[in-house]
Design a protein around this motif. Structure first.
Motif, PDB file in Angstrom:
ATOM      1  N   CYS A 256       1.772  40.097  24.550  1.00  0.00           N
ATOM      2  CA  CYS A 256       1.440  40.777  25.816  1.00  0.00           C
ATOM      3  C   CYS A 256       1.713  41.525  26.686  1.00  0.00           C
ATOM      4  O   CYS A 256       1.960  42.169  28.193  1.00  0.00           O
ATOM      5  N   GLY A 257       3.737  42.609  25.995  1.00  0.00           N
ATOM      6  CA  GLY A 257       4.510  43.694  26.493  1.00  0.00           C
ATOM      7  C   GLY A 257       5.013  43.007  27.651  1.00  0.00           C
ATOM      8  O   GLY A 257       6.394  44.095  27.469  1.00  0.00           O
ATOM      9  N   ASN A 258       5.537  42.600  27.454  1.00  0.00           N
ATOM     10  CA  ASN A 258       6.733  41.688  28.261  1.00  0.00           C
ATOM     11  C   ASN A 258       8.242  42.091  27.918  1.00  0.00           C
ATOM     12  O   ASN A 258       8.223  41.900  26.402  1.00  0.00           O
ATOM     13  N   ILE A 259       9.141  42.853  28.485  1.00  0.00           N
ATOM     14  CA  ILE A 259      10.340  43.036  27.366  1.00  0.00           C
ATOM     15  C   ILE A 259      10.997  42.091  27.821  1.00  0.00           C
ATOM     16  O   ILE A 259      11.888  41.772  29.057  1.00  0.00           O
TER      17      ILE A 259
ATOM     18  N   THR B 108      16.571  45.085  23.975  1.00  0.00           N
ATOM     19  CA  THR B 108      15.331  44.637  24.470  1.00  0.00           C
ATOM     20  C   THR B 108      14.121  44.771  23.918  1.00  0.00           C
ATOM     21  O   THR B 108      14.324  46.169  23.034  1.00  0.00           O
ATOM     22  N   GLN B 109      13.430  44.167  23.963  1.00  0.00           N
ATOM     23  CA  GLN B 109      12.115  44.129  22.485  1.00  0.00           C
ATOM     24  C   GLN B 109      10.759  44.144  23.794  1.00  0.00           C
ATOM     25  O   GLN B 109      10.920  43.315  24.933  1.00  0.00           O
TER      26      GLN B 109
ATOM     27  N   SER C   6       9.052  35.000  26.629  1.00  0.00           N
ATOM     28  CA  SER C   6       9.847  33.862  27.443  1.00  0.00           C
ATOM     29  C   SER C   6       8.295  34.044  28.238  1.00  0.00           C
ATOM     30  O   SER C   6       8.841  33.293  29.170  1.00  0.00           O
ATOM     31  N   GLU C   7       7.699  34.776  28.604  1.00  0.00           N
ATOM     32  CA  GLU C   7       6.440  35.169  29.509  1.00  0.00           C
ATOM     33  C   GLU C   7       4.702  33.804  28.412  1.00  0.00           C
ATOM     34  O   GLU C   7       4.542  33.445  28.822  1.00  0.00           O
ATOM     35  N   CYS C   8       5.212  34.577  27.241  1.00  0.00           N
ATOM     36  CA  CYS C   8       3.958  33.717  26.632  1.00  0.00           C
ATOM     37  C   CYS C   8       3.864  33.343  24.997  1.00  0.00           C
ATOM     38  O   CYS C   8       3.727  32.380  24.447  1.00  0.00           O
ATOM     39  N   ASP C   9       5.094  33.247  25.058  1.00  0.00           N
ATOM     40  CA  ASP C   9       5.960  32.421  23.808  1.00  0.00           C
ATOM     41  C   ASP C   9       5.443  32.402  22.349  1.00  0.00           C
ATOM     42  O   ASP C   9       5.283  32.048  21.288  1.00  0.00           O
TER      43      ASP C   9
END
Length: 231
Positions: free
Chosen positions: A14-17, A8-9, A54-57
């Motif tokens: 954006c801080g999305n995991i 996991t990173q 996957s959230e902000c590219d």
């Protein structure tokens, strides 16, 4: 043998995991290409070298610090346009966007070169050539203008010059490559690097291939064998 693990990173933007496939171990057998692309099996692990949120590219790599990336670039039309470019393989897009975000010019250049390798594998010759020329332009900006630490003749660090020759030859900028050969020869001739003889073989081989306008892929072993045969 190559082995992978899922890790996991946290996205630096954006801080999305996200969970990504990560390289645990690999090996190499054979000679690297003249642009230093490693031989198998490491050669085939490119998909683990860059992450995309996957959230902000946002495209990033493991171990990068916040100040390693210029995240403001993500809001530009140029950055967003890369993701919509249907002429590029998806992984190449990730490397290109990474190259746009990275702060250090030598790392930016490497990201564009890795994008070229992906395009090579997809047989996207035009896109591979474009990526290589961009990688060269970043080397030139970093070294030839003196912006980083080395002068135009690459004295003290012939590595970028050797790479520049291959980037220009493979992207079919033969005239510009011809202009660089003598500078790189001088830099290699004055280096104290323990691989000096190999470097000299590579320059000699490159000069021959540039002269015949040969843009094919060759390995360091090819260069050494060519010189041994000629001698």
């Amino acid at each position: 043998m190559t082995t992978y693990a899922f890790v996991t990173q946290v996205c630096p933007a954006c801080g999305n995991i996200n969970e990504y496939q990560s390289l645990r171990s690999t090996n190499t057998f054979g000679s690297a290409d003249l642009d230093l692309r490693p031989p198998p099996m490491k050669r085939d692990t490119l998909h683990t070298w860059v992450k995309r949120c996957s959230e902000c590219d946002c495209c990033f790599q493991t171990g990068l610090e916040g100040n390693d990336l210029n995240l403001e670039i993500m809001d530009t039309e140029k950055y967003q346009r890369v993701g919509k470019d249907h002429t590029l393989p998806e992984l190449a897009k990730d490397f290109i966007r990474l190259g746009m975000l990275l702060q250090r010019l030598e790392k930016k250049s490497s990201a564009w070169l890795h994008a070229a390798w992906v395009c090579d594998d997809a047989e996207s010759k035009i896109q591979a050539s474009r990526c290589r020329k961009k990688a060269y332009d970043l080397i030139a900006e970093n070294y030839e203008t003196g912006r980083h630490q080395h002068s135009a003749d690459y004295i003290g660090n012939p590595g970028p010059g050797l790479l520049a020759l291959d980037l220009l030859r493979r992207s079919q900028h033969f005239e510009l490559a011809q202009q660089k050969i003598d500078k790189v020869k001088i830099a290699v001739g004055e280096t104290t690097d323990p691989d000096k003889e190999v470097m000299q073989a590579v320059v000699r081989f490159q000069a021959e291939k540039i002269g015949t306008q040969d843009a094919h892929t060759y390995t360091i072993r090819d260069a050494v064998d060519y010189v041994l045969k000629e001698n």
